[in-house]
Scaffold this motif. Sequence first.
Motif, PDB file in Angstrom:
ATOM      1  N   MET A 134      47.695  43.886  29.725  1.00  0.00           N
ATOM      2  CA  MET A 134      48.645  42.924  30.275  1.00  0.00           C
ATOM      3  C   MET A 134      47.898  41.748  30.884  1.00  0.00           C
ATOM      4  O   MET A 134      46.844  41.915  31.509  1.00  0.00           O
ATOM      5  CB  MET A 134      49.523  43.574  31.350  1.00  0.00           C
ATOM      6  CG  MET A 134      50.431  42.583  32.105  1.00  0.00           C
ATOM      7  SD  MET A 134      51.306  43.331  33.502  1.00  0.00           S
ATOM      8  CE  MET A 134      52.600  44.195  32.599  1.00  0.00           C
ATOM      9  N   ILE A 135      48.484  40.551  30.705  1.00  0.00           N
ATOM     10  CA  ILE A 135      48.034  39.355  31.421  1.00  0.00           C
ATOM     11  C   ILE A 135      49.140  38.980  32.403  1.00  0.00           C
ATOM     12  O   ILE A 135      50.288  38.767  32.013  1.00  0.00           O
ATOM     13  CB  ILE A 135      47.770  38.180  30.466  1.00  0.00           C
ATOM     14  CG1 ILE A 135      46.669  38.530  29.476  1.00  0.00           C
ATOM     15  CG2 ILE A 135      47.389  36.928  31.263  1.00  0.00           C
ATOM     16  CD1 ILE A 135      46.476  37.476  28.393  1.00  0.00           C
ATOM     17  N   LEU A 136      48.797  38.909  33.671  1.00  0.00           N
ATOM     18  CA  LEU A 136      49.750  38.510  34.711  1.00  0.00           C
ATOM     19  C   LEU A 136      49.538  37.025  34.976  1.00  0.00           C
ATOM     20  O   LEU A 136      48.528  36.624  35.565  1.00  0.00           O
ATOM     21  CB  LEU A 136      49.522  39.342  35.971  1.00  0.00           C
ATOM     22  CG  LEU A 136      50.629  39.330  37.023  1.00  0.00           C
ATOM     23  CD1 LEU A 136      51.988  39.687  36.423  1.00  0.00           C
ATOM     24  CD2 LEU A 136      50.290  40.267  38.159  1.00  0.00           C
ATOM     25  N   ALA A 137      50.477  36.208  34.498  1.00  0.00           N
ATOM     26  CA  ALA A 137      50.320  34.754  34.547  1.00  0.00           C
ATOM     27  C   ALA A 137      51.438  34.097  35.346  1.00  0.00           C
ATOM     28  O   ALA A 137      51.913  33.017  35.005  1.00  0.00           O
ATOM     29  CB  ALA A 137      50.279  34.186  33.127  1.00  0.00           C
ATOM     30  N   THR A 172      42.433  46.711  31.702  1.00  0.00           N
ATOM     31  CA  THR A 172      43.831  46.785  31.257  1.00  0.00           C
ATOM     32  C   THR A 172      44.679  45.633  31.793  1.00  0.00           C
ATOM     33  O   THR A 172      45.473  45.047  31.063  1.00  0.00           O
ATOM     34  CB  THR A 172      44.451  48.122  31.713  1.00  0.00           C
ATOM     35  OG1 THR A 172      43.655  49.193  31.194  1.00  0.00           O
ATOM     36  CG2 THR A 172      45.880  48.277  31.226  1.00  0.00           C
ATOM     37  N   LEU A 173      44.518  45.290  33.069  1.00  0.00           N
ATOM     38  CA  LEU A 173      45.298  44.221  33.682  1.00  0.00           C
ATOM     39  C   LEU A 173      44.390  43.028  33.956  1.00  0.00           C
ATOM     40  O   LEU A 173      43.351  43.150  34.597  1.00  0.00           O
ATOM     41  CB  LEU A 173      45.925  44.696  34.997  1.00  0.00           C
ATOM     42  CG  LEU A 173      46.699  43.635  35.789  1.00  0.00           C
ATOM     43  CD1 LEU A 173      47.913  43.161  35.016  1.00  0.00           C
ATOM     44  CD2 LEU A 173      47.114  44.171  37.160  1.00  0.00           C
ATOM     45  N   PHE A 174      44.825  41.861  33.474  1.00  0.00           N
ATOM     46  CA  PHE A 174      44.074  40.614  33.615  1.00  0.00           C
ATOM     47  C   PHE A 174      44.970  39.585  34.299  1.00  0.00           C
ATOM     48  O   PHE A 174      46.177  39.539  34.060  1.00  0.00           O
ATOM     49  CB  PHE A 174      43.656  40.076  32.245  1.00  0.00           C
ATOM     50  CG  PHE A 174      42.803  41.014  31.435  1.00  0.00           C
ATOM     51  CD1 PHE A 174      41.438  40.806  31.298  1.00  0.00           C
ATOM     52  CD2 PHE A 174      43.364  42.120  30.795  1.00  0.00           C
ATOM     53  CE1 PHE A 174      40.646  41.675  30.544  1.00  0.00           C
ATOM     54  CE2 PHE A 174      42.582  42.995  30.044  1.00  0.00           C
ATOM     55  CZ  PHE A 174      41.226  42.773  29.920  1.00  0.00           C
ATOM     56  N   PHE A 175      44.367  38.777  35.155  1.00  0.00           N
ATOM     57  CA  PHE A 175      45.103  37.715  35.830  1.00  0.00           C
ATOM     58  C   PHE A 175      44.776  36.373  35.172  1.00  0.00           C
ATOM     59  O   PHE A 175      43.649  36.150  34.717  1.00  0.00           O
ATOM     60  CB  PHE A 175      44.732  37.657  37.310  1.00  0.00           C
ATOM     61  CG  PHE A 175      45.238  38.824  38.116  1.00  0.00           C
ATOM     62  CD1 PHE A 175      46.379  38.707  38.898  1.00  0.00           C
ATOM     63  CD2 PHE A 175      44.579  40.046  38.100  1.00  0.00           C
ATOM     64  CE1 PHE A 175      46.850  39.782  39.647  1.00  0.00           C
ATOM     65  CE2 PHE A 175      45.035  41.131  38.839  1.00  0.00           C
ATOM     66  CZ  PHE A 175      46.177  40.995  39.620  1.00  0.00           C
TER      67      PHE A 175
END
Length: 437
Positions: A227-230, A400-403
């Motif tokens: 996931m990318i949290l944008a 797994t999680l990217f900002f």
Amino acid sequence: MNTADILIVGAGAAGLMAARELANAGKKVIVLEADNRIGGRIYTQHDAVTGKHIELGAEFVHGDLPVTLGLLNEAGIPYRSASASMVQYNEGVFSEDESFIEHWDLLIDKLNSLQQDTSIEELMLKEFPGDEYNRMRASVRQFVSGYDTGDPQKASCFALRKEWQSDDDNAQHRVEGGYVSLMDFLARECRAGGKILLNTIVKDIYLEPGKVSAITVGGTAFHAQRMILAVPLGVLKAGNGQTGAITFYPPLKAHAEAIQQMGFGAVIKILLEFDEPFWYSKQTEERIGRSLDQMGYLLSGEEIPTWWTQFPEQSSVFTGWIGGPDAEAKKEMTDENILMQGLQSLANIFRLGVEELQQRLKTWKVVNWTAKPFTQGSYAYDTINASACRRTLNTPVDGTLFFAGEYLYEGTAMGTIEAALTSGRDVAEVIQDTISG
């Protein structure tokens, strides 16, 4: 149906850029956007009758910025110069000083000699405490609040030094047809290998290595390997229970602390369309004693301090802007009250009655970005701890999680669309390297 290789939360510039890059690389991408439109803090509104547009959010390309201009050229979207003269109004006097901050060279010398970072407010109070620096201190506070939408008591001297020494005031551009045309281009490219879902508010994110799930307010679940949290930094700062706030399972302690230590500004934009651009008229010239026919930007000490025109276009739209702590203080005000403050500010500057301005006003729009639940502010500014916080937030969680977002950008164009696009591109590259590695 609700499964992808990569989930992206947020369809602003960073999210759409990352989606486009990953979709072009053959990845199945789903973009989840809480609002009813793409673009985030880019918000172009078109008039179907006249064909004209106004920018309710981002408006300028601040410099010859390679990623933004490169994308515009790739998409075949024209842009034009927005460079124009800057006029100051102080205590009844208009001027066009090259340096609108008194003792500018002395300030830069102090910043250059600084060995340890501090806030710009602390620096001014320590190094320039006397009455002879009153105007200089006021101008610096106004600039940091207005341009950077930052709190001078928190804004980093090191970051401002880098920004001010890299500014190219002569290179300002506007996108023909509005910034949304660039967002539409990215969205089309994304949809070739993925999909964008609007009105999809993510409230919970469940993480484990190699697996992530997003749960919406309506209870729908989306799943992916990464996931990318944008979403904007203001949304990440939001507390539990606020609209748009996201809760992580398990909690992300280090990332949560970094988010809270970073600076995120406040801003209100006011768009006024009059019956004509009266600021260019002969009557105005006679009343104030000078011509403003080359004016693009107007700085003042009024309640709504910053204004700009659409120069060189002879548009009848005048745009007001207030940022930083003063905008935060107006967060709960009604649009009508903010409008009246804007009209009173213009009445004072142009020596007119508020009633006359009201009669000449055709349409108006107040955009209180700080009050919007899916934005909760303007854009990031560097605090003293910002660099360390960015290192934490640029470190993926369990691969797994990217900002992604303009607040993670390390260059000189902070708080811009360039910063957001660069972050989106960079995180897409990191993910592709992770997958291929």
